[in-house]
Design an enzyme around this catalytic site. Sequence first.
Site, mmCIF file in Angstrom:
data_model
loop_
_atom_site.group_PDB
_atom_site.id
_atom_site.type_symbol
_atom_site.label_atom_id
_atom_site.label_comp_id
_atom_site.label_asym_id
_atom_site.label_seq_id
_atom_site.Cartn_x
_atom_site.Cartn_y
_atom_site.Cartn_z
ATOM 1 N N CYS A 155 13.702 21.818 68.589
ATOM 2 C CA CYS A 155 13.652 22.929 66.995
ATOM 3 C C CYS A 155 12.866 22.901 66.335
ATOM 4 O O CYS A 155 12.850 23.267 65.356
ATOM 5 C CB CYS A 155 15.664 23.030 67.261
ATOM 6 S SG CYS A 155 16.191 21.329 66.796
ATOM 7 N N HIS A 193 14.580 29.796 66.763
ATOM 8 C CA HIS A 193 14.791 28.909 67.182
ATOM 9 C C HIS A 193 14.193 28.454 68.375
ATOM 10 O O HIS A 193 13.941 29.237 68.442
ATOM 11 C CB HIS A 193 16.490 27.998 66.621
ATOM 12 C CG HIS A 193 16.615 28.635 67.957
ATOM 13 N ND1 HIS A 193 18.134 27.977 68.630
ATOM 14 C CD2 HIS A 193 17.004 29.994 68.392
ATOM 15 C CE1 HIS A 193 18.767 28.442 68.812
ATOM 16 N NE2 HIS A 193 17.989 30.386 69.351
ATOM 17 N N HIS A 223 20.528 20.718 65.164
ATOM 18 C CA HIS A 223 20.169 22.056 65.899
ATOM 19 C C HIS A 223 19.391 22.410 64.439
ATOM 20 O O HIS A 223 19.950 22.666 62.882
ATOM 21 C CB HIS A 223 20.294 22.915 66.179
ATOM 22 C CG HIS A 223 19.037 23.710 66.712
ATOM 23 N ND1 HIS A 223 18.793 23.305 68.167
ATOM 24 C CD2 HIS A 223 19.419 24.940 66.659
ATOM 25 C CE1 HIS A 223 17.901 24.674 68.600
ATOM 26 N NE2 HIS A 223 18.651 25.316 67.515
#
Length: 236
Positions: free
Chosen positions: A144, A207, A195
């Site tokens: 991420c 993402h 994240h």
Amino acid sequence: MRKKVLIIAFILFFITETASASTLYEVKKGDSLTKIAKLHNVTVADLRTWNKLTKDNIFIKQKLVVQKPATVKGTTNTTPVKTAPVVTAPVKNELVVSPAPVITVPSNVSEEGYAYYPLIIDFAKRLEGIPYLYAGNTMAGFDCSGFIYFLHTQAGMKIERKSSESYYLESIVVTNPIPGDLVFFQNTYKEGISHMGIYLGDNQFVHAGSKGVEITKLDNVYWKEHFVSFNRFVQK
């Protein structure tokens, strides 16, 4: 001032839409770095640098950067920036290169976000499907924060490769997010900020998830439960 910024953003978006069509190339059977370099009128060294390749090995359906995106940076003053030449579609096996215009990039855009946002959003969508790779920050695979690092450095922003938690601490929370802002989540695979992604508007974000780069709804039960905030990097 707001009207001027919106006009500039529109111009940048138009330029980005034209240039980004040649930004990524999907590797096909029989391709090699040399063949791809000749096709796009660049060097093999360019391809290695833009895609952070240490070897010449490539694989089918791999997406390669074949034209470095225009560099867009925030500055303390309004500064003219020359974008890279735009490579258009081949005509009779020849690449036609048209001169790029000169645009003025506003400094430290606040409420309207940053001038490079359209470039990041467009590029991020074109990377959809690239696999997840722990600690990855190249076209071979992303995690991420590596995905965020890659997008912003390609857009010309100078940031270090860090974790999502570190990026959270180096950004500011925004109450009225716009497409291009960051979105953070907590307590996913570990406690705390764990994240992040890029907000796309319409309640969506892109993402590098466990299934690779993907576009997801923010009202998804899982992400809604772990949502923290929308943030924005502070331009220096």
